[in-house]
Design a protein around this motif. Structure first.
Motif, PDB file in Angstrom:
ATOM      1  N   ARG A   1       0.872  -1.182   0.000  1.00 16.92           N
ATOM      2  CA  ARG A   1       0.000   0.000   0.000  1.00 16.92           C
ATOM      3  C   ARG A   1       0.903   1.224   0.000  1.00 16.92           C
ATOM      4  O   ARG A   1       1.143   1.843   1.030  1.00 16.92           O
ATOM      5  CB  ARG A   1      -0.916   0.014   1.223  1.00 16.92           C
ATOM      6  CG  ARG A   1      -1.938  -1.095   1.281  1.00 16.92           C
ATOM      7  CD  ARG A   1      -2.795  -1.019   2.522  1.00 16.92           C
ATOM      8  NE  ARG A   1      -3.369  -2.324   2.837  1.00 16.92           N
ATOM      9  CZ  ARG A   1      -3.487  -2.800   4.072  1.00 16.92           C
ATOM     10  NH1 ARG A   1      -3.068  -2.088   5.099  1.00 16.92           N
ATOM     11  NH2 ARG A   1      -4.024  -3.990   4.270  1.00 16.92           N
ATOM     12  N   GLN A   2       1.423   1.546  -1.157  1.00 15.04           N
ATOM     13  CA  GLN A   2       2.391   2.621  -1.300  1.00 15.04           C
ATOM     14  C   GLN A   2       2.004   3.533  -2.462  1.00 15.04           C
ATOM     15  O   GLN A   2       1.241   3.140  -3.346  1.00 15.04           O
ATOM     16  CB  GLN A   2       3.792   2.045  -1.564  1.00 15.04           C
ATOM     17  CG  GLN A   2       4.358   1.202  -0.447  1.00 15.04           C
ATOM     18  CD  GLN A   2       4.906   2.023   0.691  1.00 15.04           C
ATOM     19  OE1 GLN A   2       5.132   3.226   0.561  1.00 15.04           O
ATOM     20  NE2 GLN A   2       5.118   1.392   1.830  1.00 15.04           N
ATOM     21  N   THR A   3       2.553   4.720  -2.439  1.00 19.68           N
ATOM     22  CA  THR A   3       2.479   5.570  -3.623  1.00 19.68           C
ATOM     23  C   THR A   3       3.535   5.099  -4.619  1.00 19.68           C
ATOM     24  O   THR A   3       4.373   4.243  -4.296  1.00 19.68           O
ATOM     25  CB  THR A   3       2.735   7.035  -3.265  1.00 19.68           C
ATOM     26  OG1 THR A   3       4.083   7.166  -2.774  1.00 19.68           O
ATOM     27  CG2 THR A   3       1.760   7.526  -2.205  1.00 19.68           C
ATOM     28  N   ILE A   4       3.520   5.659  -5.810  1.00 20.76           N
ATOM     29  CA  ILE A   4       4.498   5.249  -6.807  1.00 20.76           C
ATOM     30  C   ILE A   4       5.920   5.569  -6.351  1.00 20.76           C
ATOM     31  O   ILE A   4       6.872   4.849  -6.682  1.00 20.76           O
ATOM     32  CB  ILE A   4       4.194   5.923  -8.171  1.00 20.76           C
ATOM     33  CG1 ILE A   4       5.098   5.311  -9.252  1.00 20.76           C
ATOM     34  CG2 ILE A   4       4.357   7.438  -8.089  1.00 20.76           C
ATOM     35  CD1 ILE A   4       4.724   5.754 -10.647  1.00 20.76           C
ATOM     36  N   VAL A   5       6.081   6.615  -5.547  1.00 16.13           N
ATOM     37  CA  VAL A   5       7.415   6.928  -5.012  1.00 16.13           C
ATOM     38  C   VAL A   5       7.885   5.802  -4.098  1.00 16.13           C
ATOM     39  O   VAL A   5       9.065   5.425  -4.095  1.00 16.13           O
ATOM     40  CB  VAL A   5       7.405   8.277  -4.274  1.00 16.13           C
ATOM     41  CG1 VAL A   5       8.738   8.529  -3.582  1.00 16.13           C
ATOM     42  CG2 VAL A   5       7.110   9.407  -5.241  1.00 16.13           C
ATOM     43  N   GLY A   6       6.971   5.248  -3.303  1.00 17.72           N
ATOM     44  CA  GLY A   6       7.338   4.136  -2.430  1.00 17.72           C
ATOM     45  C   GLY A   6       7.760   2.909  -3.208  1.00 17.72           C
ATOM     46  O   GLY A   6       8.755   2.253  -2.873  1.00 17.72           O
ATOM     47  N   TYR A   7       7.027   2.579  -4.272  1.00 17.99           N
ATOM     48  CA  TYR A   7       7.402   1.422  -5.076  1.00 17.99           C
ATOM     49  C   TYR A   7       8.713   1.672  -5.823  1.00 17.99           C
ATOM     50  O   TYR A   7       9.530   0.754  -5.986  1.00 17.99           O
ATOM     51  CB  TYR A   7       6.284   1.093  -6.066  1.00 17.99           C
ATOM     52  CG  TYR A   7       5.030   0.557  -5.405  1.00 17.99           C
ATOM     53  CD1 TYR A   7       5.064  -0.625  -4.664  1.00 17.99           C
ATOM     54  CD2 TYR A   7       3.811   1.230  -5.503  1.00 17.99           C
ATOM     55  CE1 TYR A   7       3.920  -1.122  -4.045  1.00 17.99           C
ATOM     56  CE2 TYR A   7       2.664   0.745  -4.895  1.00 17.99           C
ATOM     57  CZ  TYR A   7       2.731  -0.429  -4.164  1.00 17.99           C
ATOM     58  OH  TYR A   7       1.599  -0.923  -3.549  1.00 17.99           O
TER      59      TYR A   7
END
Length: 428
Positions: free
Chosen positions: A266-272
């Motif tokens: 459950r992340q934003t694209i920055v997290g991935y």
């Protein structure tokens, strides 16, 4: 270091080893803290840790921990490790590599049980604590990767703070004007590269001291963004400083896995992109021809030059690549954390990222875990303040920086940077 000493019979020389007592002393200091706090001043009662989120498919029961037995057990274990470390050093042996990991885990468990058991609310969501730690560590991980990419080719990167701040500013402005978060991410990457260009030109071409250039760049970016914030962004924040937020991307099925689902999926694209960056940098540095050339430039630039590698070009390219990574990490502040830019909003996180890189021994994977440790310390500060713990607020505010100092002071002496790190290369 060691010095040769002749034996009494004048035969083969022996080595007189110089022992470092730094690590066992640190262990002993925190063992005393554990005994005084976790054991003798255990609050009594229990501490409850939730290990499932509401949306998890499998709901696991909270873990209820008695504070007194766990407090004594953790204190005695860290004390035993401190004694073992003293005996190892006294005998001229090194501590096992797993020892500091075991010590840190046991100490953190003891601290959590003690502080939660002493709070007004004696229950805390362990999943929320870990997920928040990963989220707060995102810019630290990008910053530490920037440091790894730069210093592996021999350029000290003190300018991580400036790269993160420039990325945050550019992301806010570009996303506000365009209304597109991805334009903000692209602008953040470009801003980080621009800061790195200045670092590369002055430190590689003009041979200016790399540490001085990095510090000056941090001050320059702070002053420039602060000036633009007060003169442009604050006067018309709707146009210049109202960026949209990146949406959280939930991966079906996987997001419902207990404990790990909310942390990893459950992340934003920055997290991935953070996970992808760690993997790519690690594989690139240690399993490709490019990485071999990069590391050779950082270890022995003259030998690399004789093999046909363009040393200064390789250094400049890696510094700019590191700037792009850090700039992307800076977009987290304005596109994920807070949907606006504020003066000096990175708040020294670039220096903590630098410490994570050193703590991680210039290795992307270990730097990733070091950054998670500092993210955990930061999130723990916020969680404990909400629970109403007896720990003074001033100490909680110091917690992330205390962890940084202890981690680097305990291990930096045994960490070896690239041999040519900080040394300019003059061809011929």
């Amino acid at each position: 270091m060691s010095a040769p000493v002749l034996s009494p019979q004048g035969q083969a020389p022996q080595l007189d080893t110089v022992r470092s007592w730094k690590t066992p002393i640190i262990y002993a200091i925190f063992a005393v803290v554990a005994l005084a706090g976790f054991a003798f001043n255990a609050p009594g009662g229990t501490a409850t840790f939730g290990i499932s989120a509401g949306r998890d498919v499998i709901q696991l029961a909270p873990v209820v921990v008695p504070t007194v037995p766990v407090g004594w057990a953790s204190a005695l274990i860290v004390t035993a490790i401190a004694v073992f470390s003293f005996l190892q050093i006294k005998g001229g042996r090194k501590d096992p590599r797993w020892l500091p990991i075991i010590y840190a885990v046991v100490f953190v468990i003891g601290f959590l049980v003690w502080v939660v058991g002493s709070a007004e609310r004696t229950d805390v969501s362990l999943v929320g604590l870990l997920a928040g730690s990963v989220t707060l560590a995102v810019p630290l991980i990008f910053g530490s990767l920037s440091g790894v990419l730069s210093e592996r080719v021999g350029v000290i990167n003190i300018a991580i703070e400036g790269q993160l701040l420039a990325g945050a500013f550019a992301a806010a402005v570009a996303a506000s004007i365009s209304g597109n978060v991805y334009a903000g991410m692209l602008a953040a990457t470009v801003a980080g590269v621009l800061v790195s260009v200045v670092l590369a030109v002055f430190s590689i071409k003009y041979l200016v001291n790399q540490i001085i250039v990095g510090v000056v760049l941090n001050v320059l970016v702070s002053g420039l963004t602060g000036f633009l914030f007060s003169t442009v962004l604050s006067r018309d924040s709707q146009t210049w400083n109202s960026p949209p937020s990146l949406p959280v991307i939930q991966i079906p099925v996987l997001e419902h896995i207990p404990i790990l689902g909310g942390i990893l999926f459950r992340q934003t694209i920055v997290g991935y992109l953070m996970y992808a960056a760690v993997i790519i940098v690690y594989i690139g540095l240690f399993h490709t021809k490019w990485g071999l050339r990069v590391r050779s430039v950082g270890e022995h630039p003259k030998a690399a030059d004789t093999l046909g590698i363009k040393v200064n070009f390789t250094r400049a390219r890696n510094v700019m690549l590191g700037g792009a990574v850090a700039g992307l990490g800076g977009s987290f502040y304005t596109l994920v954390s807070v949907s606006q830019f504020t003066t000096d909003m990175t708040a020294g996180q670039g220096y903590i990222a630098l410490a994570a890189m050193i703590f991680g021994r210039w290795n992307p994977v270990w730097a990733f875990f070091a950054a998670l440790l500092f993210g955990f310390a930061t999130n723990l500060r916020f969680v404990l303040s909400i629970l109403g713990t007896p720990v003074p607020g001033e100490f909680l505010a110091m917690l992330p920086y205390v962890v940084t100092i202890v981690a680097v002071a305990g291990l930096v002496g045994r960490s070896r940077p690239p041999a040519a790190n900080g040394t300019p290369y003059i061809k011929g």
